[in-house]
Design an enzyme around this catalytic site. Sequence first.
Site, PDB file in Angstrom:
ATOM      1  CG  ASP A  93       7.159   3.834 -24.259  1.00  0.00           C
ATOM      2  OD1 ASP A  93       6.796   4.926 -23.784  1.00  0.00           O
ATOM      3  OD2 ASP A  93       6.432   3.147 -24.995  1.00  0.00           O
TER       4      ASP A  93
ATOM      5  NE  ARG B  34       2.487   3.492 -20.896  1.00  0.00           N
ATOM      6  CZ  ARG B  34       3.020   2.660 -21.783  1.00  0.00           C
ATOM      7  NH1 ARG B  34       2.569   1.433 -21.886  1.00  0.00           N
ATOM      8  NH2 ARG B  34       3.998   3.051 -22.560  1.00  0.00           N
ATOM      9  CD1 TRP B  35       7.595   3.035 -12.769  1.00  0.00           C
ATOM     10  CD2 TRP B  35       7.629   5.191 -12.115  1.00  0.00           C
ATOM     11  NE1 TRP B  35       8.310   3.109 -11.586  1.00  0.00           N
ATOM     12  CE2 TRP B  35       8.348   4.415 -11.170  1.00  0.00           C
ATOM     13  CE3 TRP B  35       7.521   6.565 -11.904  1.00  0.00           C
ATOM     14  CZ2 TRP B  35       8.958   4.978 -10.051  1.00  0.00           C
ATOM     15  CZ3 TRP B  35       8.117   7.126 -10.781  1.00  0.00           C
ATOM     16  CH2 TRP B  35       8.824   6.325  -9.875  1.00  0.00           C
TER      17      TRP B  35
ATOM     18  NE  ARG C 162       2.993  12.447 -19.656  1.00  0.00           N
ATOM     19  CZ  ARG C 162       2.938  11.227 -20.192  1.00  0.00           C
ATOM     20  NH1 ARG C 162       2.003  10.384 -19.820  1.00  0.00           N
ATOM     21  NH2 ARG C 162       3.808  10.866 -21.106  1.00  0.00           N
TER      22      ARG C 162
ATOM     23  CD  GLU D 120       7.369  11.857 -34.489  1.00  0.00           C
ATOM     24  OE1 GLU D 120       8.148  11.211 -33.762  1.00  0.00           O
ATOM     25  OE2 GLU D 120       7.640  12.162 -35.668  1.00  0.00           O
ATOM     26  CG  ASN D 121       8.619  12.673 -27.460  1.00  0.00           C
ATOM     27  OD1 ASN D 121       9.685  12.094 -27.274  1.00  0.00           O
ATOM     28  ND2 ASN D 121       7.471  12.010 -27.543  1.00  0.00           N
TER      29      ASN D 121
ATOM     30  NE  ARG E 203       5.396  12.777 -24.972  1.00  0.00           N
ATOM     31  CZ  ARG E 203       5.579  11.650 -24.316  1.00  0.00           C
ATOM     32  NH1 ARG E 203       5.874  11.652 -23.031  1.00  0.00           N
ATOM     33  NH2 ARG E 203       5.498  10.486 -24.937  1.00  0.00           N
TER      34      ARG E 203
ATOM     35  CB  SER F 182       7.967   4.843 -31.881  1.00  0.00           C
ATOM     36  OG  SER F 182       6.867   4.155 -31.380  1.00  0.00           O
TER      37      SER F 182
HETATM   38  C1  FPP Z   1       8.756   7.977 -23.094  1.00  0.00           C
HETATM   39  O1  FPP Z   1       7.880   7.624 -22.039  1.00  0.00           O
HETATM   40  C2  FPP Z   1       9.837   8.778 -22.578  1.00  0.00           C
HETATM   41  C3  FPP Z   1      10.196  10.017 -23.003  1.00  0.00           C
HETATM   42  C4  FPP Z   1       9.510  10.729 -24.093  1.00  0.00           C
HETATM   43  C5  FPP Z   1      11.292  10.759 -22.363  1.00  0.00           C
HETATM   44  C6  FPP Z   1      12.530   9.951 -22.063  1.00  0.00           C
HETATM   45  C7  FPP Z   1      13.369  10.766 -21.235  1.00  0.00           C
HETATM   46  C8  FPP Z   1      14.067  10.347 -20.174  1.00  0.00           C
HETATM   47  C9  FPP Z   1      14.155   8.944 -19.715  1.00  0.00           C
HETATM   48  C10 FPP Z   1      14.735  11.414 -19.417  1.00  0.00           C
HETATM   49  C11 FPP Z   1      16.196  11.355 -19.247  1.00  0.00           C
HETATM   50  C12 FPP Z   1      17.058  11.179 -20.379  1.00  0.00           C
HETATM   51  C13 FPP Z   1      18.345  11.593 -20.336  1.00  0.00           C
HETATM   52  C14 FPP Z   1      19.193  11.363 -21.508  1.00  0.00           C
HETATM   53  C15 FPP Z   1      18.917  12.278 -19.162  1.00  0.00           C
HETATM   54  P1  FPP Z   1       6.389   8.163 -22.061  1.00  0.00           P
HETATM   55  O2  FPP Z   1       6.344   9.458 -21.363  1.00  0.00           O
HETATM   56  O3  FPP Z   1       5.885   8.200 -23.473  1.00  0.00           O
HETATM   57  O4  FPP Z   1       5.645   7.074 -21.246  1.00  0.00           O
HETATM   58  P2  FPP Z   1       4.116   6.666 -21.390  1.00  0.00           P
HETATM   59  O5  FPP Z   1       4.000   5.954 -22.705  1.00  0.00           O
HETATM   60  O6  FPP Z   1       3.904   5.744 -20.231  1.00  0.00           O
HETATM   61  O7  FPP Z   1       3.297   7.908 -21.328  1.00  0.00           O
END
Ligand code: FPP
Length: 246
Positions: free
Chosen positions: A26, A30-31, A39, A73-74, A77, A202
């Site tokens: 996660d 934000r990063w 994003r 749920e993603n 987006r 989650s």
């Molecule tokens: C949550 O951070 C992250 C995700 C929904 C995607 C995770 C996917 C990867 C790390 C990509 C690569 C994976 C593989 C297996 C190659 P967020 O976007 O919810 O962060 P935020 O809470 O800061 O918005």
Amino acid sequence: MKLFGLFHKKEKTTLILPQHIGIIMDGNGRWAKKRGMPRSAGHSAGARTFRAITRYCNRIGIRYLTVYAFSTENWSRPKEEVDAIMKLFHDYLVEALEKFRSENIRTRFIGDLSVLSPELLSLIAEAEETSLHATGMTLNIAINYGGRQEIARAAKMIAQDVREGKLLVNNINEKELSKRIYTAEQPDPDLIIRPSGEQRLSNFLLWQAAYAEFWYSDILWPDFTTGDLDRALEDYSKRNRRFGGV
Ligand code: FPP
């Protein structure tokens, strides 16, 4: 802060390592936002961290690693972001297929994969088949995964088995349900790691995490290093796991 460098330490470590680690990757969004980037750039950076952490876990002797890559749920987006994440899965699979032999990691995908593109599905099938006999760590990548969906699916399988006379209602128990979840045959996670400051599960490994230890940190996933993992492992090693006993 001092990095422990578990793997690089010359003296033999006495840490008790978890057999199975779960990670909620996660903080990518934000990063990126902090840097004024889209994003998707955060997800690309997150994918690099995923590669480094996976390799490290295998090297230090972790037997199972489950990463939450995309939840049920993603899909809500923006399409642009979902497409960027799917492309990262694609690129990882293409790369992993070339490196499987040298990395010796057994890779599996968990979740309702039926909605993925035919191209991704075929790469996933190839990746699972190619790495099937790897003797190193088992890596579970959760895509379109939800813990509730997984439990509902197992309940449906049980109902079907009862209807077909393969299982008696009186014999339905935790063991029968455990046999029908995606990670059947694997030990439950001992440690769940969630960076980025959130302290929630989650919908991740709901059934399996019954007795898991949790480790939270404010570090955003793209910034998460092997040193941070060492810290989580050292902390885990000090915990007194009682599994409901005294
Ligand atoms: C949550 O951070 C992250 C995700 C929904 C995607 C995770 C996917 C990867 C790390 C990509 C690569 C994976 C593989 C297996 C190659 P967020 O976007 O919810 O962060 P935020 O809470 O800061 O918005």
